[in-house]
Design a protein around this motif. Structure first.
Motif, PDB file in Angstrom:
ATOM      1  N   MET A  92       0.838  -1.198   0.000  1.00 36.59           N
ATOM      2  CA  MET A  92       0.000   0.000   0.000  1.00 36.59           C
ATOM      3  C   MET A  92       0.876   1.252   0.000  1.00 36.59           C
ATOM      4  SD  MET A  92      -3.313   0.462   2.312  1.00 36.59           S
ATOM      5  CE  MET A  92      -2.555   0.512   3.894  1.00 36.59           C
ATOM      6  N   THR A  93       1.848   1.239   0.886  1.00 37.77           N
ATOM      7  CA  THR A  93       2.731   2.397   0.981  1.00 37.77           C
ATOM      8  C   THR A  93       3.478   2.610  -0.324  1.00 37.77           C
ATOM      9  OG1 THR A  93       3.016   1.799   3.279  1.00 37.77           O
ATOM     10  CG2 THR A  93       4.472   3.473   2.426  1.00 37.77           C
ATOM     11  N   GLN A  94       3.985   1.505  -0.878  1.00 38.44           N
ATOM     12  CA  GLN A  94       4.755   1.590  -2.115  1.00 38.44           C
ATOM     13  C   GLN A  94       3.913   2.212  -3.232  1.00 38.44           C
ATOM     14  OE1 GLN A  94       7.930   0.546  -2.503  1.00 38.44           O
ATOM     15  NE2 GLN A  94       8.076   0.885  -4.704  1.00 38.44           N
ATOM     16  N   LEU A  95       2.657   1.784  -3.324  1.00 40.03           N
ATOM     17  CA  LEU A  95       1.785   2.310  -4.376  1.00 40.03           C
ATOM     18  C   LEU A  95       1.623   3.823  -4.251  1.00 40.03           C
ATOM     19  CD1 LEU A  95      -1.081  -0.324  -4.680  1.00 40.03           C
ATOM     20  CD2 LEU A  95       0.496   0.432  -6.472  1.00 40.03           C
ATOM     21  N   VAL A  96       1.314   4.268  -3.047  1.00 37.27           N
ATOM     22  CA  VAL A  96       1.102   5.705  -2.882  1.00 37.27           C
ATOM     23  C   VAL A  96       2.393   6.467  -3.129  1.00 37.27           C
ATOM     24  CG1 VAL A  96       0.085   7.439  -1.392  1.00 37.27           C
ATOM     25  CG2 VAL A  96      -0.550   5.068  -1.110  1.00 37.27           C
ATOM     26  N   ILE A  97       3.479   5.925  -2.586  1.00 38.79           N
ATOM     27  CA  ILE A  97       4.769   6.596  -2.751  1.00 38.79           C
ATOM     28  C   ILE A  97       5.114   6.719  -4.232  1.00 38.79           C
ATOM     29  CG2 ILE A  97       7.252   6.210  -2.524  1.00 38.79           C
ATOM     30  CD1 ILE A  97       6.346   7.251  -0.003  1.00 38.79           C
ATOM     31  N   GLU A  98       4.892   5.629  -4.996  1.00 34.58           N
ATOM     32  CA  GLU A  98       5.209   5.655  -6.426  1.00 34.58           C
ATOM     33  C   GLU A  98       4.410   6.749  -7.124  1.00 34.58           C
ATOM     34  OE1 GLU A  98       7.526   4.698  -8.218  1.00 34.58           O
ATOM     35  OE2 GLU A  98       8.326   3.490  -6.576  1.00 34.58           O
TER      36      GLU A  98
END
Lengths: 138, 764
Positions: free
Chosen positions: B643-649
């Motif tokens: 989840m974090t990775q998606l938003v960060i990307e």
């Protein structure tokens, strides 16, 4: 960018995104989520708004200065570490209270939640400081 | 004891407030703190005289051996009396000296804080506590020397004093740690009882040398003496207090304190006697060629400190008594002369050179009398306490003819300096254009009390010897010594030597023009002196710092990334290889089709990122790499990360797009060579991290830390999401550090983007 589709979509997307970010923040203790992701969600909501309209509009919507939010969040996280000191524990030790609910249940409420709210605010503030500053550079 | 010490520190804290509320009486009111200390000390005098030290201990940080242990014995008492007594007079003097000065409150704060720290040094009975107070005195001294912070000289002198004494302080700390390690205790009084054990310890010599370096830098011993004359940039009350009667004696105090533990060996005698005698002579000789009031006094202070160390080094009963008596004598006459010097400079509109002063006896009769009293004592002339101290001193050195010779020469220089500062400015004709008037009342009390004290002490030297000098000398020798000071010892060899000293001193007075001439001609030698060495070292450090900053901080983003990646790979790789390197390919789960597909996609996207000719396309392909990574996370049960990775990307893409929007389009790609180097670095980093991750699979710890977290997450921390519990509870301090870094990074980026010079005002 003046795409009418994006603007209209943003108007509808913005409130649920914010609510979702708070939801993610609160559920973080038991399920995937937490202050960091929550802050990122809230930040992306405002970033989306800034893209669809303008950074200045998003700033107006936010009301508070992004740096103030960052500083406030950091202060909240820091202060959340203090209560355990009064119980003879180390700084930032999770401290919990039982809060009776009107519905009859009992809610465990503790300093980690306050800490997480601090994280949420810091992430939101930092992200928007970057997005707005970059977005306003003309 | 602790309460009184606390009161002194509190007095320092409220000094600016007091000055704000009662500008005319703040100094008078604050004298209460040292007076209370003084009264308490005098009350303890009978107990301590009879060899019963007063002790007080509170636990502070048990694990570090740090406790608030205080102990008042004869040696502490002598120093504490000097510190609080002179402290009270100095604070009073400050009231007149800084009359109407807007920063008087700040000065009072510093000087009272210094006084409290210095009391701490002499009262503390724990090595670490001694060190803490010791550093506090260095720090307050820095603030006081740099009090006139608008003057560049004052700032440089403050920095110099700070660097020299704090550098010495680090050596001292090392010595103290070794000492505690050798004896197994931090308590000073216990260490003193285990002197024999310590002297036989294999680390005895390193301990001695380290402690000596600490003490020598603080007490301005040759070759570290140069900071003290430069420290005369401080306002005169501070010079009189810190740089003559108290702080610089901290080193002497420490050596005297540790004498029962470290003293009595050949090494001790050789080091202390040599350095002490060298300092004594260097200070005395340098003083001969000075003409600035405070520098004359400063060099003789250096010299006097050398004498104390020399007497300690000799280490006989007699020399220890002489040292204790001389500490007392020096504090009285030197502080008087400093205070009078401050008065002269203050009332003549800033004149500092004795050659431009004269005939002040009519305008400043009161100061004249005080200065004369002190000058007689400094010259060691009958019937002053300086004379008494010098008699015991010469008597103590009877069997060391060379040291007696040094004493005669040094003593003669003292006569010259005493009369240059206490006689010359007042006699003769007043130079044209010099206007002077007497100092105000608050500035008279200090010189009067101390100046008269030089004689009162002499006439009461019997009881004073028994009450102050004897307990101090006994504490230094760790043995009960009998001290009989006398004003008149009859016609004997010692008196003859003393007389010769004074006569040579008078001769020196007449030869002063000659000394000044020699000093003028030898001025060029200063560039080989220790002060010049200090300047050279300091400028080399600064040059090195700016060179390495320029070498590392090129301002080119590519260099930063290269340095960061290479450093990571090198450090990780080095410890990886040292740990045995990569060994096995076991325990790898089979690769499923979907994971393989995603991986191929990632590799393709990475190539696209590198090869793209447009920035936007690069960013988007980079986004593909990131999203694929998020998908991989979901495959392996890490929804939080995914989840974090998606938003960060997503946000990365937005931020990069916003940033690149302002940049011109690619005009040309990098040279082939640059690309090759970058590719090599990138591949190296990838390989290193991959090997590391594979190796990490085989790391076996007896009880994996994750078990603890899984076990306690719900029970202790009320959370089922272990990842989040680790972030906000188990490792909350780490998270706090991370969000702080994040904040700083955001502020840095903000500053870089916002605070650029506008186009119109671009630097030329």
């Amino acid at each position: 960018m003046t795409s009418i589709i994006l603007r209209t979509a943003t108007r509808y997307m913005f409130p649920p995104l914010l609510v979702f970010s708070v939801y993610v923040l609160l559920r973080g203790h038991h399920y995937p989520g937490g202050g960091f992701v929550g802050g990122l969600f809230a930040g992306s909501a405002f970033a989306l708004y800034a893209l669809a309209f303008s950074a200045a509009d998003a700033r107006k919507l936010l009301r508070f200065d992004t740096r103030d939010i960052t500083a406030f969040g950091l202060a909240v996280a820091l202060i959340s570490g203090i209560p355990p000191l009064f119980c003879g524990n180390a700084f930032l030790t999770g401290t919990w209270w039982k809060m009776p609910l009107l519905t009859g249940g009992v809610l465990d409420i503790g300093t980690p939640l306050v800490f997480d709210i601090g994280v949420y605010l810091v992430v939101l503030g930092v992200l928007l400081t970057l997005v707005f500053t970059l977005g306003e550079e003309e | 004891m602790v309460a009184l010490l606390t009161i002194c520190f509190v007095a320092a804290l409220i000094a600016p407030l007091m000055h704000w509320a009662l500008p005319k009486y703040a100094g008078v009111a604050l004298v209460g703190a040292p007076l209370a200390m003084l009264a308490w000390l005098l009350k303890q005098l009978p107990e301590v005289m009879h060899g019963h030290p007063i002790e007080q201990t509170f636990q502070w940080v048990e694990g570090l051996g740090l406790e608030l242990a205080f102990r008042l014995d004869g040696l502490s008492l002598l120093f504490a009396l000097i510190i609080s007594g002179i402290g009270a007079l100095i604070i009073l003097y400050t009231q007149g000296y800084f009359k109407g000065h807007p920063q008087q409150g700040r000065f009072l704060m510093y000087i009272i804080a210094f006084m409290a720290s210095m009391l701490g040094v002499v009262l503390a009975d724990n090595l670490l506590l001694v060190f803490i107070f010791w550093e506090l005195t260095s720090f307050t001294s820095y603030l006081l020397i740099g009090f006139n912070h608008e003057s560049e000289d004052a700032r440089a002198a403050a920095l110099q004093a700070m660097l020299v004494t704090v550098l010495g302080g680090l050596f001292l700390l090392a010595g103290l740690i070794l000492m505690a390690d050798a004896t197994g205790t931090w308590r000073v009084s216990e260490i003193l009882q285990r002197g024999a054990e310590l002297r036989a310890h294999e680390h005895y010599l390193p301990i001695l040398i380290l402690v000596c370096i600490g003490a020598f830098t603080k007490s301005a011993q040759f070759p570290f003496h140069f900071w003290l004359p430069n420290a005369m940039q401080a306002p005169t009350p501070a010079s009189a207090y810190l740089h003559s009667s108290t702080m610089v004696k901290a080193g002497v105090y420490l050596l005297a304190r540790l004498h029962p533990a470290l003293g009595g060996t050949e090494e001790w005698t050789v080091i202390l006697t040599t350095i002490g005698a060298a300092t004594f002579l260097v200070g005395a000789i340098m003083a001969l060629g000075q003409h600035v009031l405070k520098r004359l006094l400063a060099y003789t202070t250096v010299s006097a400190l050398g004498a104390m160390v020399m007497l300690l080094g000799v280490g006989t009963e007699e020399s220890i008594k002489a040292m204790a008596a001389f500490v007392l004598a020096h504090a009285f006459y030197k502080a008087t002369l400093f205070l009078v010097a401050g008065g002269i400079t203050h009332e003549t509109g800033g004149e500092t050179s004795i050659d431009k002063l004269g005939g002040l006896r009519k305008a400043m009769p009161f100061s004249f009398v005080c200065a004369m009293l002190a000058a007689v004592s400094m010259g060691g002339i009958f019937p002053s306490f300086g004379f008494v101290a010098k008699e015991t001193w010469i008597h103590a050195l009877e069997h060391h003819p060379l040291l007696v010779l040094a004493t005669v020469l040094g003593g003669a220089a003292y006569v010259l300096v005493g009369f240059s500062t206490g006689w010359k400015p007042f006699m003769g004709k007043m130079p044209a254009g010099l206007h002077a008037h007497e100092v105000p009342l608050s500035m008279r009390i200090g010189p009067l009390v101390l100046g008269l004290g030089c004689f009162v002490l002499a006439f009461t030297c019997g009881p004073i010897g028994a009450a102050l000098v004897e307990p101090a000398a006994s504490a230094i020798a760790a043995d009960h010594l009998h001290v009989h000071l006398h004003l008149w010892g009859g016609f004997n060899k010692v008196l003859a030597i003393s007389l010769v000293t004074v006569l040579i001193g008078v001769g020196f007075c007449f030869a002063r023009p000659f000394f000044l001439g020699v000093a003028g001609r030898l001025g060029g030698l200063a560039r080989f002196g220790p002060d010049a060495t200090y300047q050279l070292l300091l400028s080399s450090v600064l040059k090195f710092a700016s060179w390495q900053t320029r070498a590392l901080q090129t301002g080119i983003l590519r260099d930063y990334i290269r340095i960061t990646v290479l450093a990571t790979v090198a450090l990780v790789g080095a410890s990886f290889i040292r740990a045995g390197g990569f060994q096995r390919w076991e325990n790898l789960s089979p690769v499923s089709v979907r994971v393989a597909l995603i991986s191929v996609l990632m590799v393709l996207a990475a190539f696209a990122t590198v090869h793209s000719k447009s920035r936007l396309r690069s960013i988007l392909s980079l986004g593909v790499v990131g999203y694929s990574m998020a998908i991989l996370f979901t495959f392996f049960g890490a929804p939080d990360l995914a989840m974090t990775q998606l938003v960060i990307e997503t946000l990365t893409v937005i931020l990069l797009a916003l940033a690149f929007y302002h940049l011109p389009t690619f005009s040309h790609g990098s040279a082939v060579r640059t690309r090759a180097i970058d590719a090599a670095i990138a591949i190296g980093a990838g390989v290193a991290i991959t090997l590391l991750v594979l190796a990490a699979l085989h790391v076996q710890t007896p009880t994996p830390v994750s078990d603890y977290y899984l076990d306690h997450s719900y029970k202790a921390a009320h959370g089922r999401n272990v990842v989040n519990v680790i972030l906000v509870d188990f490792r909350a301090l780490d998270t706090l550090g991370e969000i702080t870094v994040l904040t700083i990074a955001a502020l840095g980026a903000f500053a870089l983007l916002k605070l650029r010079p506008k186009k119109e005002e671009a630097p030329k």
